[in-house]
Design an enzyme around this catalytic site. Structure first.
Site, PDB file in Angstrom:
ATOM      1  N   LYS A 175     -19.707  -0.794  -0.420  1.00  0.00           N
ATOM      2  CA  LYS A 175     -19.249  -0.861   0.982  1.00  0.00           C
ATOM      3  C   LYS A 175     -18.045   0.068   1.098  1.00  0.00           C
ATOM      4  O   LYS A 175     -16.914  -0.298   0.792  1.00  0.00           O
ATOM      5  CB  LYS A 175     -18.863  -2.303   1.313  1.00  0.00           C
ATOM      6  CG  LYS A 175     -19.046  -2.731   2.767  1.00  0.00           C
ATOM      7  CD  LYS A 175     -18.272  -1.922   3.771  1.00  0.00           C
ATOM      8  CE  LYS A 175     -16.813  -2.306   3.829  1.00  0.00           C
ATOM      9  NZ  LYS A 175     -16.029  -1.376   4.688  1.00  0.00           N
ATOM     10  N   GLU A 250      -7.248  -2.924  -6.958  1.00  0.00           N
ATOM     11  CA  GLU A 250      -6.223  -1.863  -6.971  1.00  0.00           C
ATOM     12  C   GLU A 250      -5.659  -1.817  -5.564  1.00  0.00           C
ATOM     13  O   GLU A 250      -6.344  -1.437  -4.626  1.00  0.00           O
ATOM     14  CB  GLU A 250      -6.850  -0.524  -7.390  1.00  0.00           C
ATOM     15  CG  GLU A 250      -5.806   0.451  -7.950  1.00  0.00           C
ATOM     16  CD  GLU A 250      -5.215   1.356  -6.905  1.00  0.00           C
ATOM     17  OE1 GLU A 250      -4.559   0.836  -5.968  1.00  0.00           O
ATOM     18  OE2 GLU A 250      -5.409   2.578  -7.018  1.00  0.00           O
ATOM     19  N   CYS A 284      -2.422   6.107  -3.299  1.00  0.00           N
ATOM     20  CA  CYS A 284      -1.883   4.834  -3.797  1.00  0.00           C
ATOM     21  C   CYS A 284      -0.736   5.061  -4.768  1.00  0.00           C
ATOM     22  O   CYS A 284       0.171   4.247  -4.874  1.00  0.00           O
ATOM     23  CB  CYS A 284      -2.977   4.001  -4.429  1.00  0.00           C
ATOM     24  SG  CYS A 284      -3.971   4.902  -5.614  1.00  0.00           S
ATOM     25  N   GLU A 385       4.371  -0.384   1.782  1.00  0.00           N
ATOM     26  CA  GLU A 385       3.645   0.881   1.768  1.00  0.00           C
ATOM     27  C   GLU A 385       3.513   1.411   3.188  1.00  0.00           C
ATOM     28  O   GLU A 385       2.755   0.855   3.981  1.00  0.00           O
ATOM     29  CB  GLU A 385       2.227   0.605   1.222  1.00  0.00           C
ATOM     30  CG  GLU A 385       1.858   1.384   0.023  1.00  0.00           C
ATOM     31  CD  GLU A 385       0.374   1.243  -0.331  1.00  0.00           C
ATOM     32  OE1 GLU A 385      -0.373   0.495   0.321  1.00  0.00           O
ATOM     33  OE2 GLU A 385      -0.021   1.912  -1.284  1.00  0.00           O
TER      34      GLU A 385
HETATM   35  O1  TXE Z   1      -7.183  -1.003   4.190  1.00  0.00           O
HETATM   36  P1  TXE Z   1      -8.156  -2.182   3.825  1.00  0.00           P
HETATM   37  P2  TXE Z   1      -6.840  -0.280   5.566  1.00  0.00           P
HETATM   38  C1  TXE Z   1      -3.170   0.410   2.078  1.00  0.00           C
HETATM   39  C2  TXE Z   1      -2.264   1.295   2.924  1.00  0.00           C
HETATM   40  C3  TXE Z   1      -2.872   1.151   4.278  1.00  0.00           C
HETATM   41  C4  TXE Z   1      -3.263  -0.309   4.264  1.00  0.00           C
HETATM   42  C5  TXE Z   1      -4.304  -0.705   5.269  1.00  0.00           C
HETATM   43  O2  TXE Z   1      -0.962   0.784   2.898  1.00  0.00           O
HETATM   44  O3  TXE Z   1      -1.949   1.420   5.301  1.00  0.00           O
HETATM   45  O4  TXE Z   1      -3.768  -0.506   2.962  1.00  0.00           O
HETATM   46  O5  TXE Z   1      -5.390   0.210   5.238  1.00  0.00           O
HETATM   47  C6  TXE Z   1     -12.587  -3.209   3.463  1.00  0.00           C
HETATM   48  N1  TXE Z   1     -13.463  -8.243   3.032  1.00  0.00           N
HETATM   49  N2  TXE Z   1      -4.196   1.184   1.392  1.00  0.00           N
HETATM   50  O6  TXE Z   1      -6.780  -1.274   6.692  1.00  0.00           O
HETATM   51  O7  TXE Z   1      -8.321  -3.150   4.957  1.00  0.00           O
HETATM   52  C7  TXE Z   1     -12.469  -2.054   4.418  1.00  0.00           C
HETATM   53  O8  TXE Z   1     -13.570  -2.019   5.301  1.00  0.00           O
HETATM   54  C8  TXE Z   1     -13.978  -7.224   2.343  1.00  0.00           C
HETATM   55  C9  TXE Z   1      -3.961   1.450   0.006  1.00  0.00           C
HETATM   56  O9  TXE Z   1      -7.754   0.851   5.742  1.00  0.00           O
HETATM   57  O10 TXE Z   1      -7.641  -2.707   2.552  1.00  0.00           O
HETATM   58  C10 TXE Z   1     -12.391  -0.898   3.441  1.00  0.00           C
HETATM   59  O11 TXE Z   1     -13.688  -0.607   2.949  1.00  0.00           O
HETATM   60  N3  TXE Z   1     -13.652  -5.940   2.568  1.00  0.00           N
HETATM   61  C11 TXE Z   1      -5.241   1.781  -0.683  1.00  0.00           C
HETATM   62  C12 TXE Z   1     -11.541  -1.474   2.308  1.00  0.00           C
HETATM   63  O12 TXE Z   1     -11.646  -2.886   2.447  1.00  0.00           O
HETATM   64  C13 TXE Z   1     -12.765  -5.681   3.549  1.00  0.00           C
HETATM   65  C14 TXE Z   1      -6.083   2.773   0.035  1.00  0.00           C
HETATM   66  C15 TXE Z   1     -10.079  -1.083   2.361  1.00  0.00           C
HETATM   67  O13 TXE Z   1      -9.560  -1.438   3.604  1.00  0.00           O
HETATM   68  C16 TXE Z   1     -12.194  -6.718   4.300  1.00  0.00           C
HETATM   69  C17 TXE Z   1      -6.220   2.442   1.439  1.00  0.00           C
HETATM   70  C18 TXE Z   1     -12.573  -8.042   4.015  1.00  0.00           C
HETATM   71  N4  TXE Z   1     -12.076  -9.097   4.680  1.00  0.00           N
HETATM   72  C19 TXE Z   1      -5.263   1.685   2.069  1.00  0.00           C
HETATM   73  N5  TXE Z   1     -11.340  -6.151   5.191  1.00  0.00           N
HETATM   74  C20 TXE Z   1      -5.054   2.162  -2.130  1.00  0.00           C
HETATM   75  N6  TXE Z   1      -4.945   1.169  -3.014  1.00  0.00           N
HETATM   76  O14 TXE Z   1      -5.056   3.325  -2.479  1.00  0.00           O
HETATM   77  C21 TXE Z   1     -11.378  -4.818   5.002  1.00  0.00           C
HETATM   78  N7  TXE Z   1     -12.245  -4.520   4.007  1.00  0.00           N
END
Ligand code: TXE
Length: 490
Positions: A175, A250, A284, A385
């Site tokens: 996903k 992560e 990240c 972050e």
């Molecule tokens: O991330 P999400 P978002 C951090 C960064 C960013 C913040 C939010 O600070 O501003 O996260 O970003 C899926 N059950 N990082 O909202 O929500 C979603 O569809 C299962 C750091 O984009 O964490 C996507 O595929 N899955 C990070 C994935 O989770 C769910 C990189 C990540 O989205 C879900 C990106 C749920 N309930 C953002 N809700 C890094 N570690 O590098 C969402 N998703």
């Protein structure tokens, strides 16, 4: 052609929903793709379960699985240009960065392919001495894996999960982020072309709550590997708890970049800029917290500010651009709010802090490279972050103070130390509570090494041999070679 991939077939979303994908650099429509709901996620899970329970893949010799991954690496190299372009259109990142990513992606498949292509399954024979028995410890695949990835490095994060999962013999449902689906779609095509059996690889596109959450809750899923934000990571872990799934997380970082007064000045300035402004800070492991020793602070911050002001923003195909847009309007709003909070809390704006004035960039989600000086550990822009092009600068006097400041965070993903004193470099590196520490460097990519966080940056390792182990169960097989009644109760 529909874009969900379930049981070896391309399928449309069951309820007919779709999503527009727009390029963050200019808002142009890239494509309209299927948007999966819970029923699609459950169908994909059923397909992965059937492939694992009844299909050939988990029992395919490791050497053959390895060869298939090596074929995938070849196909990724063949399609490098098209894949890099697709990644740039979805993310807005510079084409050259997407091309680098593609090299790393192929290297990742090659690494895990080679790791198992030797045919060494990682098992061992246990010496039982005089006891007449065979005792073997073997590695087996975990089962059905839910692989949930973010938008910043869409195909690279996917490769870090898909390659070891397949190498170990698992099946999976992927996903990807709803914002960046295209390279995941392309990867499904390449896996099928390489000869992966139907149902081993499945793809659902769509929003986290509707397409991702059903995977994390489903009892037929054995493992969830998630890369994303801390708040969502907590949710994923909670959803996986009732069925005690294996979980790897992560969750990003708030990574310190520590510069001592004796550092090689020009190199440290150069890397400090890349550390935080690469991909507009949407990394990240970004070095978003610069900690500079007092006596160097003014000169170093001046040089970093001058460097940040020189960074030219532009779209993925602008050869002059050095950095691109943020992923979405909502994300830019979040970055802006962190900068405003920092200024309200007493940070000093050295550069940036706003959207660019250039009308050519008005339709993209751009934000100027920003340096906030005189920051302190309590500020939200220092603690959380922002995931944008925002560098906070803090001062320290002693090594002790540098380590204490660096570790004063709930995160623990990465960090760097700059000094020409090797003793100090190693002392600081060993005291930083982070999964990766760089000495006089920032951001090198090493597929053979391991990647993962301490503290709330998550747990579970990616890349390296431990990356494969995440996707394996360990089983001890004991065979009594001379079974006899024991006579305890008879
Ligand atoms: O991330 P999400 P978002 C951090 C960064 C960013 C913040 C939010 O600070 O501003 O996260 O970003 C899926 N059950 N990082 O909202 O929500 C979603 O569809 C299962 C750091 O984009 O964490 C996507 O595929 N899955 C990070 C994935 O989770 C769910 C990189 C990540 O989205 C879900 C990106 C749920 N309930 C953002 N809700 C890094 N570690 O590098 C969402 N998703």
């Amino acid at each position: 052609m529909p874009e969900l991939f379930i049981a070896g077939q391309w399928a449309a979303a069951r309820d007919g929903r779709t999503r527009e994908i727009r390029c963050p650099a200019d808002g142009a429509l890239v494509a309209v793709v299927d948007e999966a709901g819970p029923d699609d996620a459950r169908a994909a899970t059923a397909a992965a379960r059937a492939a694992f329970d009844h299909g050939p893949w988990p029992h395919t010799p490791a050497a053959d699985r390895g060869r298939l991954l090596l074929r995938v690496a070849d196909l990724l190299e063949r399609d490098r240009a098209a894949l890099a372009r697709a990644e740039s259109l979805d993310t807005g990142k510079r084409l050259v960065e997407s091309e680098y990513d593609l090299d790393d992606i192929a290297a990742c498949f090659r690494y895990f392919g080679a790791l198992v292509a030797s045919g060494d399954g990682g098992g061992r024979i246990v010496d039982t001495g005089d006891v007449p028995a065979d005792s073997r410890v073997v590695r087996e695949p975990v089962g059905v894996c839910a692989l949930i990835t973010p938008w910043n490095y869409p195909l690279l994060q996917t490769a870090w999960k898909v390659a070891p999962a397949l190498a170990a013999g698992n099946s999976f449902v992927l996903k990807p982020s709803e914002l960046t689906p295209h390279t995941a779609i392309a990867l499904m095509r390449l896996l099928a072309e390489a000869g992966l059996p139907d149902g081993v690889a499945n793809l659902v596109l769509g929003a986290g709550p509707s397409a991702g959450a059903p995977l994390t809750e489903d009892p037929r899923v054995d493992l969830v590997s998630f890369t994303g934000g801390l708040v969502t990571g907590r949710r994923v872990m909670a959803a996986a708890a009732p069925t005690v799934k294996k979980v790897a997380l992560e969750l990003g970082g708030k990574n310190p970049n520590i510069v001592f007064a004796d550092a090689d000045f020009d190199t440290a300035v150069d890397h400090a800029l890349t550390a935080v402004f690469l991909h507009s800070g949407q990394v990240c492991s970004a070095g978003a917290r610069l900690l500079v020793q007092d006596e160097l602070h003014d000169r170093f911050t001046d040089a970093v500010t001058a460097g940040a002001e020189r960074i030219r923003l532009g779209g993925p195909f602008d050869p002059e651009a050095r950095s691109g847009p943020l992923i979405s309007a909502a994300h830019r709003d979040k970055v802006e709010a962190y900068v405003a909070a920092g200024l309200a809390e007493g940070a000093v704006l050295r550069c940036g802090g706003r959207r660019p004035a250039d009308p050519a960039l008005a339709r993209g989600h751009y934000f100027l490279p920003t340096v906030l000086d005189e920051c302190t550990a309590g500020m939200s822009v220092v603690r959380e972050e922002s995931f944008g092009p925002v560098l906070t600068v803090e001062r320290f006097r002693t090594e002790e103070e540098a380590v204490a400041l660096a570790n004063d965070t709930v995160y623990g993903l990465a960090g760097a130390v700059w000094t020409q004193d090797p003793g100090r470099a190693h002392r600081v590196a060993s005291r930083l509570r982070a999964g990766t520490v760089w000495i006089n460097d920032f951001h090198p990519y090493v597929p053979q090494a391991e990647w993962g966080g301490m503290k709330q940056s998550g747990f579970g390792r990616e890349l390296g041999p431990s990356g494969l182990a995440e996707y394996q169960e360990t089983k001890h097989i004991w065979r009594n070679l001379a079974p006899r009644p024991q006579g305890w109760f008879s």
